[in-house]
Design an enzyme around this catalytic site. Structure first.
Site, mmCIF file in Angstrom:
data_model
loop_
_atom_site.group_PDB
_atom_site.id
_atom_site.type_symbol
_atom_site.label_atom_id
_atom_site.label_comp_id
_atom_site.label_asym_id
_atom_site.label_seq_id
_atom_site.Cartn_x
_atom_site.Cartn_y
_atom_site.Cartn_z
ATOM 1 C CB CYS A 1 0.183 0.038 -3.414
ATOM 2 S SG CYS A 1 -0.193 -1.433 -2.441
ATOM 3 N N GLY A 2 -3.170 0.501 -2.839
ATOM 4 C CA GLY A 2 -4.482 -0.016 -3.207
ATOM 5 C C GLY A 2 -4.911 -1.198 -2.370
#
Length: 313
Positions: free
Chosen positions: A279-280
């Site tokens: 997701c980062g």
């Protein structure tokens, strides 16, 4: 808030902007987490590569509870980052056991990144977790300067997660995480990552160094399977997300999470149909520095190319 164990929420944009100087191909494997990183005010933790390898070798076959107990002793300014997935809930329950064992030991607070786009079931779970573990302090970090989806979309437009996925990850997840680490002076964090989740997680060690952010990441349940995690939750009657009973196994934002079919990997329901597995917050920070620098360059070019307004007398 008045009570120390209540949720602490931050939407302040106190994190320094990335300047685009990082190289995403550069290795983050020097073996050190130090104050020379991008968050230089964090407590100094220095582990040489041989020392880190030794620790991981010793921890590899230890029970999860013993890993947690050891790391609580070893690392200062230790927190748990969680989106209240099953693994994080097991870790939380085990930490509550350790808190009862050693009530005078430093507590491990929770950090929750509220993207504003979590499922309603996730927010309901947060409340149930706080009821079950009233002595656990929860720090909530939201995207900077907003506290609702309406405010977020007024600033960035609707469906930013579709129109500019990298920018969404930065605004909703990476920047709040960086702010949390800076505001709380985080030195080390427990994560909920496991090898059985597949993808880039398939070969992670117990302890990792994130030199760009200047912290140590600890994966205490790295060797557990989904079945082991679920069995623990059921046996201990730990509160869990109701979506798990509807076919979800890994739960993030509602717009990028779907149920998992029989035989699919645990995280197959995340960003289905896209070439994306994280997701980062577990990606290299430099990829966002480069994205933001390129985005700023394009905006400057567009502004320079725009025709000047005609001034009429």
């Amino acid at each position: 808030m008045a009570s120390e164990n209540k949720s602490q929420t931050s939407t302040r944009a106190s994190s320094p902007k990335l300047d685009g100087k990082f190289d995403d191909n550069a290795s983050v494997d020097s073996g050190f987490a130090s104050a020379n990183s991008s968050t230089a005010n964090l407590p100094l933790i220095s582990l040489t590569k041989p020392h880190l390898d030794h620790l991981n070798k010793q921890l590899e076959n230890m029970e999860a509870l013993d890993i947690l107990r050891f790391c609580k002793t070893l690392f200062p300014n230790l927190f748990q980052t969680t989106a209240f997935g099953l693994t994080g809930l097991v870790t939380l329950d085990m930490l509550s056991k350790l808190a009862k064992e050693s009530p005078d030991a430093a507590p491990v607070d929770l950090i929750f990144l509220d993207t504003l786009y979590h499922f309603k079931e996730t927010y309901a779970l947060v409340d149930r977790v706080q009821e079950r573990y009233p002595n656990i302090r929860l720090h909530v970090f939201k995207p900077a300067d907003v506290s609702s989806v309406d405010e977020f979309e007024a600033l960035y437009g609707e469906k930013l997660y579709e129109t500019s996925e990298e920018l969404y990850d930065w605004i909703a997840k990476v920047e709040p995480q960086n702010r949390a680490y800076q505001d709380l002076k985080v030195a080390a964090v427990f994560t909920g990552r496991r090898r059985s989740q597949g993808g880039a997680r398939g070969s992670i060690p117990v302890i990792e160094l994130d030199e760009e952010r200047g912290i140590v990441k600890i994966n205490p349940l790295v060797n557990w399977s989904f079945q082991q995690v679920k069995a623990y939750v059921d046996e201990r009657q730990v509160p869990y997300n109701e979506l798990l009973d509807k076919g979800y196994k890994s739960i993030g934002d509602w717009h990028s999470t779907s149920p998992v079919a029989a035989g699919e990997d645990e995280r197959a329901g995340r960003w289905k149909g896209k070439n994306k597995t994280e997701c980062g917050i577990h990606n290299k920070q430099s990829r966002y520095a480069q994205f933001l620098a390129e985005n700023a360059r394009k905006q400057a070019q567009a502004a320079a190319a725009a025709p000047a307004e005609t001034v009429q007398a």
